[in-house]
Design an enzyme around this catalytic site. Structure first.
Site, PDB file in Angstrom:
ATOM      1  N   ARG A 224      35.540 -68.692  36.688  1.00 33.90           N
ATOM      2  CA  ARG A 224      34.356 -67.831  36.596  1.00 33.90           C
ATOM      3  C   ARG A 224      33.146 -68.702  36.258  1.00 33.90           C
ATOM      4  O   ARG A 224      33.277 -69.711  35.552  1.00 33.90           O
ATOM      5  CB  ARG A 224      34.530 -66.781  35.488  1.00 33.90           C
ATOM      6  CG  ARG A 224      35.499 -65.657  35.843  1.00 33.90           C
ATOM      7  CD  ARG A 224      34.917 -64.717  36.900  1.00 33.90           C
ATOM      8  NE  ARG A 224      35.786 -63.605  37.218  1.00 33.90           N
ATOM      9  CZ  ARG A 224      36.628 -63.543  38.257  1.00 33.90           C
ATOM     10  NH1 ARG A 224      36.712 -64.561  39.090  1.00 33.90           N
ATOM     11  NH2 ARG A 224      37.361 -62.477  38.468  1.00 33.90           N
ATOM     12  N   HIS A 272      31.982 -67.742  46.261  1.00 35.77           N
ATOM     13  CA  HIS A 272      33.131 -67.017  45.690  1.00 35.77           C
ATOM     14  C   HIS A 272      34.095 -66.582  46.808  1.00 35.77           C
ATOM     15  O   HIS A 272      34.331 -65.388  47.004  1.00 35.77           O
ATOM     16  CB  HIS A 272      32.664 -65.806  44.867  1.00 35.77           C
ATOM     17  CG  HIS A 272      33.702 -65.338  43.886  1.00 35.77           C
ATOM     18  ND1 HIS A 272      33.396 -64.770  42.674  1.00 35.77           N
ATOM     19  CD2 HIS A 272      35.063 -65.351  43.948  1.00 35.77           C
ATOM     20  CE1 HIS A 272      34.510 -64.448  42.027  1.00 35.77           C
ATOM     21  NE2 HIS A 272      35.543 -64.787  42.782  1.00 35.77           N
TER      22      HIS A 272
HETATM   23  C1  GLV Z   1      38.502 -63.030  42.196  1.00 36.53           C
HETATM   24  O1  GLV Z   1      37.685 -63.666  41.640  1.00 36.53           O
HETATM   25  C2  GLV Z   1      39.590 -62.346  41.551  1.00 36.53           C
HETATM   26  O2  GLV Z   1      39.557 -62.205  40.325  1.00 36.53           O
HETATM   27  O3  GLV Z   1      40.515 -61.940  42.263  1.00 36.53           O
END
Ligand code: GLV
Length: 309
Positions: A224, A272
């Site tokens: 994160r 992401h």
């Molecule tokens: C993505 O970041 C997840 O938590 O699956």
């Protein structure tokens, strides 16, 4: 009765198709379609508007759309009796392994540099690193981290891992707890972060951690954004102690257009995408948890609200 689906900004068609294919008799509801909020007991959520779950007084379980549950844990408005479940899926773990492998190879063979050279029509060669030249440290050895570390080891890398407690036997050397963190870091030429975001891991990638890495180490953050103290990372790269970073996660997301990470020559960015939950692959477990919740049975992939993951 039915599954309440909340994920603002996401195209949910593939999700509703997959869930409907799994069991067409279960109604799928978006917040604006709920006529009787008292009847909602199960929700599937990601990045929900804070406080929204107060509208559903009989909610008993919330499933995350993905592996992470920090968006749920961090919402103080969700009462403690509501159970959280997360996604555990072999495809999600393997996609993370494949992405990590791609980023590590890109780093070893300096491919980002050559992409930049191409933009300037520059023909210039550099020495490269080999797999044997580095040890990869995987920080976070849960389901996904363990799969990534094991896969990298099988691919021929030297690998070590670090997790909270002693844990099970692994194919790679595994360190645990705060007392072994320094030894783990000092062995990691490439640090791959796959920790969950909790109150204990927030800001863990700070100058203290970065200076414990060997000189020239490379950071790959797939956990994160809030794991990283951004100024500390930029300082560590600018000083040369850290050779660069590939960042896939940010706080906030999307990364704002004026953020210094975008233009930093030592930083590569992806939006992401390291591992995206596949609706078809995970619809069975979401539906199974929906049934179990209805029948007050133990749930699959329960989250410990105490451990925060
Ligand atoms: C993505 O970041 C997840 O938590 O699956």
């Amino acid at each position: 009765m039915g599954i309440l689906i909340i994920s603002p900004g996401r195209d949910l068609k593939r999700w509703t198709d997959a869930l409907q294919a799994e069991d067409p008799s279960v109604p799928l509801l978006f917040p604006d379609q709920v006529q009787n909020p008292d009847k909602i007991t199960f929700a599937l959520a990601w990045d929900h508007p804070s406080g929204i779950f107060r509208n559903y007084p009989n909610l008993r379980c919330i499933s995350s759309f993905g592996a992470g549950v920090d968006h749920l844990i961090n919402d103080a408005d969700i009462p403690p009796h509501i159970r959280f479940v997360r996604i555990i899926d072999p495809l999600l773990s393997n996609d993370m392994f494949e992405f990590t492998l791609a980023v590590v190879m890109k780093y070893l063979r300096k491919l980002s540099l050559y992409c930049r050279y191409q933009g300037k029509s520059t023909w210039k060669k550099h020495a490269y690193l080999r797999m044997a030249d580095v040890c990869i440290g995987v920080m976070g050895t849960g389901v996904i981290g363990n799969h990534v570390a094991t896969g990298l080891k099988k691919a021929g890398f030297r690998v070590c891992g670090w997790g909270r407690g002693p844990g099970r036997k692994t194919a790679y050397k595994r360190y645990h707890g705060r007392t072994q963190l320094r030894d783990f870091l000092s062995s990691s030429n490439i640090l791959v972060n796959l920790l969950p975001l909790t109150s204990k891991t927030l800001g863990i990638i700070n100058s203290n951690l970065l200076t414990s890495l060997p000189h020239g180490a490379y950071l790959v953050n797939l956990g994160r954004g809030a794991h990283v103290v951004e100024e500390d990372l930029i300082r560590a790269i600018d000083s040369g102690h850290v050779s660069g970073a590939h960042l896939d996660v940010f706080d906030p997301e999307p990364l704002p257009g004026h953020h210094p990470f975008w233009t930093h020559p030592g930083i590569d960015i992806s939006p992401h995408v390291a591992s995206l939950t596949d609706p078809g692959s995970v619809a069975p477990q979401v539906m199974e948890n929906y049934y179990r919740n209805m029948q007050n049975k133990p749930l699959m992939n329960m989250v410990s609200r105490e451990l925060e993951y």
